[in-house]
Design an enzyme around this catalytic site. Structure first.
Site, PDB file in Angstrom:
ATOM      1  N   LYS A 231       0.854  -1.198   0.000  1.00  0.00           N
ATOM      2  CA  LYS A 231       0.000   0.000   0.000  1.00  0.00           C
ATOM      3  C   LYS A 231       0.880   1.235   0.000  1.00  0.00           C
ATOM      4  CE  LYS A 231      -1.809   2.682   3.060  1.00  0.00           C
ATOM      5  NZ  LYS A 231      -1.867   3.993   2.339  1.00  0.00           N
ATOM      6  N   GLU A 307       9.403   0.110  11.187  1.00  0.00           N
ATOM      7  CA  GLU A 307      10.457   1.130  11.154  1.00  0.00           C
ATOM      8  C   GLU A 307       9.745   2.456  11.373  1.00  0.00           C
ATOM      9  OE1 GLU A 307      12.416   4.121  10.333  1.00  0.00           O
ATOM     10  OE2 GLU A 307      12.325   3.535   8.223  1.00  0.00           O
ATOM     11  N   CYS A 341      13.098  10.117   9.059  1.00  0.00           N
ATOM     12  CA  CYS A 341      12.871   9.531  10.385  1.00  0.00           C
ATOM     13  C   CYS A 341      14.124   9.556  11.250  1.00  0.00           C
ATOM     14  CB  CYS A 341      12.348   8.111  10.250  1.00  0.00           C
ATOM     15  SG  CYS A 341      13.431   7.036   9.280  1.00  0.00           S
ATOM     16  N   GLU A 438       8.910  14.425  17.331  1.00  0.00           N
ATOM     17  CA  GLU A 438       9.432  14.330  15.972  1.00  0.00           C
ATOM     18  C   GLU A 438       8.719  15.382  15.115  1.00  0.00           C
ATOM     19  OE1 GLU A 438      10.527  10.823  12.823  1.00  0.00           O
ATOM     20  OE2 GLU A 438       8.538  10.751  13.734  1.00  0.00           O
TER      21      GLU A 438
END
Length: 540
Positions: A231, A307, A341, A438
Site C-alpha cells: 500500500k 520502522e 525519520c 518528531e
C-alpha cells in the site's frame, strides 16, 4: 565498490555542490534553467513560476494480478504538487474490497503460481533485470518522485535512484544464497533446517521516500520467494505505481506484486488485519505503528516489522572541527526538507565550541537554497502537504513560546506551496516540545552540554532510539558514545550513509526488526526443522 563509495560520498555531505553535471543543467527536462534561489529569504521565478515536468503521468490505477484496474468502488483521490497545492492526477482509491482482490491474487500466486517454485537463480535474474530497468528510467522515476513529493530532483536522480538499483541488485544476489543447516543431534537422527518463504507479505510505505521504501520492502521479500501486496502513501502514489510496471516488464509473474493506493484507515487497516496476509512490514509514525501492530495481533497474529519515528541526537564533541561539524549537522537535519525519520534533530554541542558552532550553523542555514526542486542547485523544496506544513509551523511557534531562541527562519517562504524557511533554535532544553517530538521538518534545535556522561544521559532521555551522530577526533570518545547510545545506528563523523548491506532499524519506540542487509531476510523467511531417523549410522 565505486558506486557504493559514490553514494556514500553524496549522502555524507550537503548536496549544495551538485550542480554542474546535473541532468537538469543538460536540459533533460524541458524548460529547466539554471536559476537558483540563493538564500532562503529570496523569492524569484524558482518559486513564482514552477517548472512544468515533461514526464506524463501514466500509472494511476491499482495494480492487481498483473493488470492496472479501477478500484471496486470506482472512486479516485487527488495527488497534489507540493510546490503549488495543485492537483497532479487523480489516482484509484483502494479500500477493503480492493485489498481483498490484491491479497487473493498474491495468495494464488504464492500457493499455485510459478514465483516460489522458480529456482532461486531464475528469481535473481528477474530482480537484476528490474534494477537495469530502474537505471534506464531514472529520469521518469526521479521526475515523478520530485513532482509528487517535493524533494530536489538532483537528490532523487543522483542519490536515491542509484541507491535503489544497488539495493535491488544486492538482494538479487542473495536469492540463491539463502540456505539452511545440517544440525548435529544427540541421537541417531538427521536434522536439517530449511528456510522457506513466509507467504503473502503485506507492506505499507511512507511518503517521505516513496521509491526507496518500495525497494526496501519489495526486494528482500521477492528474493526470499514471497508474494507482495504493497500500500502506497496517499500523498505519493505515483512513483511506486510506475516502478511496479517496470517490475512486470522485468518478468515478474502476475499476482506476485500488487500495488493498492489508498488511505490508511481503509486500505491500510484492511491490509494489516487481513487473515490471508502472512507477514506485515510498516514504515511510518510511531502512533500509526502501534495501530498496525494491534490490527496484526487481533487478526491472525502475523509477524510485524516496524520502522518508526525518531528524535536522533547529533553530538559535537569539544575536539571537533567546527566547520566540518556545522556542515554535517546541517545535512543531518535539513536533508529531504527535514522529513527523515533519522534526522539529527537534537544537535548537542559541547559548551567550549557552542558559541562558534551556533553562529556558523545560523550562517549555513541562511545560505541554504530553497525553491522549486526541479531547478538545479536547489537544496530544499516544499514540505509534503498543508497538514505537514501546519504541523511544522505549530512546533516553531511552540519553540518560541517555550523560551527557545529563534536564531533564524521560522516563517513561510513564498505565497504558494508549502515552503518553510530553514529554522534554527538555540537555548533549547529537553522539556520543550521541539526537543521531544518528531517535527519532521527543517527545524534545527541546538543544545549545550558539559561532559560525555551528561550528554549520554540526555541523548538517551527519549522514547525513540533510531539513530545518532557522533562528531569527534578521539577514538576513545567515539567508542564510549557508540556503546552507550541506545539507538539502532550510530554514524561517526558521517551521517545518513545507507549502503544496501547496512542494517537499519530502531530501539525502543523507533520500531522492531531491521531493514536492509542480511538481517532483513529473516523477516521474510520461516525456519523449518526436518528430523529423520538414521538406521545403523556410521557416525552421528
Amino acid at each position: 565498490m565505486a558506486a557504493a563509495s559514490r553514494i556514500s560520498s553524496l549522502l555524507s555531505r550537503s548536496l549544495a555542490s551538485s550542480t554542474s553535471s546535473s541532468l537538469l543543467s543538460r536540459g533533460r527536462i524541458g524548460g529547466v534553467g539554471r536559476s537558483v534561489v540563493c538564500g532562503y529569504t529570496t523569492t524569484d521565478a524558482a518559486l513564482e513560476k514552477p517548472i512544468t515536468p515533461s514526464v506524463k503521468v501514466s500509472c494511476t490505477k491499482l495494480l492487481i494480478n498483473g493488470d492496472y484496474v479501477d478500484s471496486a468502488s470506482g472512486k479516485t483521490f487527488p495527488t497534489y504538487d507540493p510546490r503549488t497545492g495543485d492537483v497532479i492526477a487523480h489516482v484509484a482509491e483502494g479500500d477493503a474490497e480492493d485489498v481483498n482482490r490484491a491479497v487473493s491474487a498474491a495468495r494464488k500466486a504464492f500457493d499455485q503460481g510459478p514465483w516460489p517454485k522458480m529456482t532461486a537463480y531464475e528469481r535473481s535474474r528477474v530482480l537484476f533485470k528490474f534494477a537495469d530497468l530502474i537505471d534506464q528510467h531514472t529520469e521518469e522515476l526521479a521526475t515523478l518522485e520530485t513532482w509528487d513529493n517535493g524533494k530536489p530532483y538532483e537528490q532523487a536522480a543522483k542519490v536515491e535512484l542509484p541507491m535503489i538499483s544497488r539495493l535491488i541488485r544486492y538482494y538479487a544476489g542473495w536469492a540463491d544464497k539463502i540456505h539452511g543447516l545440517t544440525v548435529p543431534a544427540d541421537s541417531p537422527h538427521l536434522v536439517q533446517t530449511i528456510h522457506e518463504p513466509i507467504g503473502v507479505a503485506g507492506q505499507i510505505i511512507p511518503w517521505n521516500f516513496p521509491l526507496l521504501m518500495f525497494a526496501w520492502k519489495v526486494a528482500p521479500a521477492l528474493a526470499c520467494g514471497n508474494t507482495v501486496v504493497i500500500k502506497t502513501a496517499e500523498q505519493t502514489p505515483l512513483s511506486a505505481l510506475y516502478a511496479a510496471k517496470l517490475l512486470h516488464e522485468a518478468g515478474i509473474p502476475a499476482g506476485v506484486v500488487n500495488v493498492v493506493s489508498g488511505y490508511g484507515p481503509t486500505a491500510g487497516a484492511a491490509l494489516a488485519s487481513h487473515m490471508q496476509v502472512d507477514k506485515l512490514a510498516f514504515t511510518g509514525s510511531t502512533e500509526t505503528g502501534k495501530i498496525v501492530l494491534q490490527l496484526a495481533a487481533k487478526s491472525n497474529l502475523k509477524p510485524v516489522t516496524l520502522e518508526l519515528g525518531g528524535k536522533s541526537p547529533f553530538i559535537v564533541c569539544k575536539d571537533a572541527d567546527v566547520d566540518k561539524a556545522v556542515e554535517l549537522a546541517h545535512f543531518a537535519l535539513f536533508f529531504n526538507q527535514g522529513q527523515c525519520c533519522c534526522a539529527g534533530s537534537r544537535t548537542y554541542v559541547h559548551e567550549s565550541v557552542y558559541d562558534e558552532f551556533l553562529e556558523k550553523a545560523k550562517a549555513r542555514a541562511l545560505k541554504r537554497s530553497v525553491g522549486d526542486p526541479f531547478v538545479a542547485g536547489i537544496e530544499q523544496g516544499p514540505q509534503i502537504d498543508s497538514e505537514q506544513f501546519e504541523k511544522i509551523m505549530k512546533y516553531i511557534r511552540s519553540g518560541v513560546e517555550s523560551g527557545a531562541t529563534l536564531e533564524t527562519g521560522g516563517e513561510r517562504l513564498g505565497d504558494k506551496g508549502y515552503y518553510i524557511q530553514p529554522t534554527v533554535f538555540s537555548n533549547v532544553n529537553e522539556n520543550m516540545l521541539i526537543a521531544k517530538d518528531e517535527i519532521f521538518g527543517p527545524v534545527q534545535s541546538i543544545l549545550k552540554f558539559k561532559d560525555i556522561g551528561e550528554v549520554i544521559r540526555r541523548a538517551n532521555m527519549t522514547s525513540y532510539g533510531l539513530a545518532a551522530g557522533v562528531f569527534t577526533q578521539d577514538i576513545d570518545t567515539a567508542n564510549t558514545l557508540t556503546r552507550a547510545l541506545k539507538v539502532g545506528t550510530v554514524w561517526v563523523n558521517c551521517y545518513d550513509v545507507f549502503d544496501a548491506a547496512i542494517p537499519f532499524g530502531g530501539y525502543k519506540m523507533s520500531g522492531q526488526g531491521r531493514e536492509k542487509g542480511i538481517h532483513c531476510l529473516s523477516n521474510y523467511l520461516q525456519v523449518k526443522a526436518v528430523v529423520t531417523p538414521l538406521k545403523d549410522p556410521a557416525w552421528i
